[in-house]
Design an enzyme around this catalytic site. Structure first.
Site, PDB file in Angstrom:
ATOM      1  N   HIS A 126      44.603  -6.638  32.411  1.00  0.00           N
ATOM      2  CA  HIS A 126      44.595  -7.641  31.150  1.00  0.00           C
ATOM      3  C   HIS A 126      45.210  -7.122  29.955  1.00  0.00           C
ATOM      4  O   HIS A 126      44.781  -5.960  29.564  1.00  0.00           O
ATOM      5  CB  HIS A 126      43.292  -8.254  31.012  1.00  0.00           C
ATOM      6  CG  HIS A 126      43.305  -9.479  30.329  1.00  0.00           C
ATOM      7  ND1 HIS A 126      43.492 -10.609  30.715  1.00  0.00           N
ATOM      8  CD2 HIS A 126      43.053  -9.973  28.948  1.00  0.00           C
ATOM      9  CE1 HIS A 126      43.458 -11.709  29.901  1.00  0.00           C
ATOM     10  NE2 HIS A 126      43.143 -11.052  28.660  1.00  0.00           N
ATOM     11  N   VAL A 127      46.092  -7.771  29.448  1.00  0.00           N
ATOM     12  CA  VAL A 127      46.861  -7.454  28.171  1.00  0.00           C
ATOM     13  C   VAL A 127      45.789  -7.095  27.042  1.00  0.00           C
ATOM     14  O   VAL A 127      45.004  -7.664  27.023  1.00  0.00           O
ATOM     15  CB  VAL A 127      47.846  -8.509  27.608  1.00  0.00           C
ATOM     16  CG1 VAL A 127      48.142  -8.191  26.381  1.00  0.00           C
ATOM     17  CG2 VAL A 127      48.611  -8.989  28.524  1.00  0.00           C
ATOM     18  N   HIS A 128      45.960  -6.221  26.529  1.00  0.00           N
ATOM     19  CA  HIS A 128      45.289  -5.398  25.547  1.00  0.00           C
ATOM     20  C   HIS A 128      46.106  -4.659  24.259  1.00  0.00           C
ATOM     21  O   HIS A 128      46.796  -3.750  24.716  1.00  0.00           O
ATOM     22  CB  HIS A 128      43.914  -4.662  25.741  1.00  0.00           C
ATOM     23  CG  HIS A 128      44.268  -3.434  26.789  1.00  0.00           C
ATOM     24  ND1 HIS A 128      44.670  -3.703  28.075  1.00  0.00           N
ATOM     25  CD2 HIS A 128      44.339  -2.269  26.554  1.00  0.00           C
ATOM     26  CE1 HIS A 128      44.906  -2.570  28.530  1.00  0.00           C
ATOM     27  NE2 HIS A 128      44.650  -1.524  27.794  1.00  0.00           N
ATOM     28  N   MET A 129      45.750  -5.098  23.240  1.00  0.00           N
ATOM     29  CA  MET A 129      46.576  -4.331  22.040  1.00  0.00           C
ATOM     30  C   MET A 129      45.381  -3.411  21.356  1.00  0.00           C
ATOM     31  O   MET A 129      44.526  -3.702  21.038  1.00  0.00           O
ATOM     32  CB  MET A 129      47.126  -5.197  20.979  1.00  0.00           C
ATOM     33  CG  MET A 129      47.898  -4.742  19.940  1.00  0.00           C
ATOM     34  SD  MET A 129      48.775  -5.560  18.832  1.00  0.00           S
ATOM     35  CE  MET A 129      47.481  -6.453  17.652  1.00  0.00           C
TER      36      MET A 129
END
Length: 242
Positions: A126-129
């Site tokens: 999952h995308v995470h910044m």
């Protein structure tokens, strides 16, 4: 989270329908319709948070973004809606940054830089910044990979502005994973002085010393500024009393 792989935890959090009620206060920091921010459980600096797009992510058109577009950064970069998602992440990240800066001033008496960006090689689905203070001072920073993955110029940490610009220009080609994995093994080089260190303990001693030196200088500068402002106010008052 019995039966759940450690690398799917972010994906699970992104799919929670009511994160404010489902997540503890030491896990969840903020949430809105499309984005949540959580504390990084293995923080690599004094302040470290993860800003995550929720799944489903509701686009401005009202449509739901396919979950497959949020599996990782590579998938998002290929999505037609990458820019919209990135801007939503940045909006909340800016709010988190302001909270961090307020806490820095309250606890430490000065504000130091905060980085926003992504790992080129992600360990979690999952995308995470990452929104992370630049000090890199943490007991959980234990090895070369931990440090190099956040080094600001090595190439493993992809700064938000660079990723956004590439997506806006449609530049979605990405080097192979092997390219980035080789960077993880690069020497330990100080982002302060470019000095090379043989071991993590020696590097961490250096980081603490450099941080403390800059803290001392910043606080002295702030003190001088306050004193100058007070002097101006005194002169102004004296003139008004004449």
């Amino acid at each position: 989270m019995s039966g759940q792989g450690w690398n799917t935890v972010l994906e699970t959090h992104a799919r929670r329908k009511n994160p404010e009620k489902e997540l503890a206060s030491n896990v969840l920091l903020k949430a809105d319709r499309n984005v949540i921010t959580i504390w990084d459980g293995f923080e690599k600096a004094r302040f470290h948070f993860l800003v995550i797009p929720r799944d489903p992510f509701t686009l401005a058109s009202g449509e739901k973004l396919p979950s497959s577009d949020l599996v990782n950064l590579v998938a998002l970069r290929k999505s037609d809606h990458a820019v919209e998602v990135l801007k939503a992440l940045k909006k909340q990240a800016d709010e988190v940054k302001a909270m961090i800066e307020d806490e820095m001033m309250k606890k430490d008496g000065w504000v130091w830089p905060i980085k926003m960006g992504f790992h080129a090689v992600e360990s979690m689905r999952h995308v995470h910044m990452h929104v992370i203070s630049s000090d890199m001072i943490s007991d959980r920073l234990k090895n070369k990979k931990h440090y190099n993955s956040f080094h600001p110029t090595l190439g493993l940490f992809l700064h938000y502005d660079d990723v956004l610009e590439q997506c806006e220009l449609g530049q979605n080609d990405f080097p192979p994973k092997s390219h980035f994995e080789s960077l993880e093994k690069e020497a330990l080089v100080s982002f302060y002085t470019d000095e090379e260190f043989k071991t993590i303990p020696k590097l961490k001693e250096h980081l603490v010393a450099q941080f403390e030196r800059r803290a001392k200088a910043a606080k002295a500068k702030l003190k001088q500024k306050r004193e100058a402002e007070e002097a101006r106010e005194t002169v102004k008052k004296l003139k008004s009393d004449e």
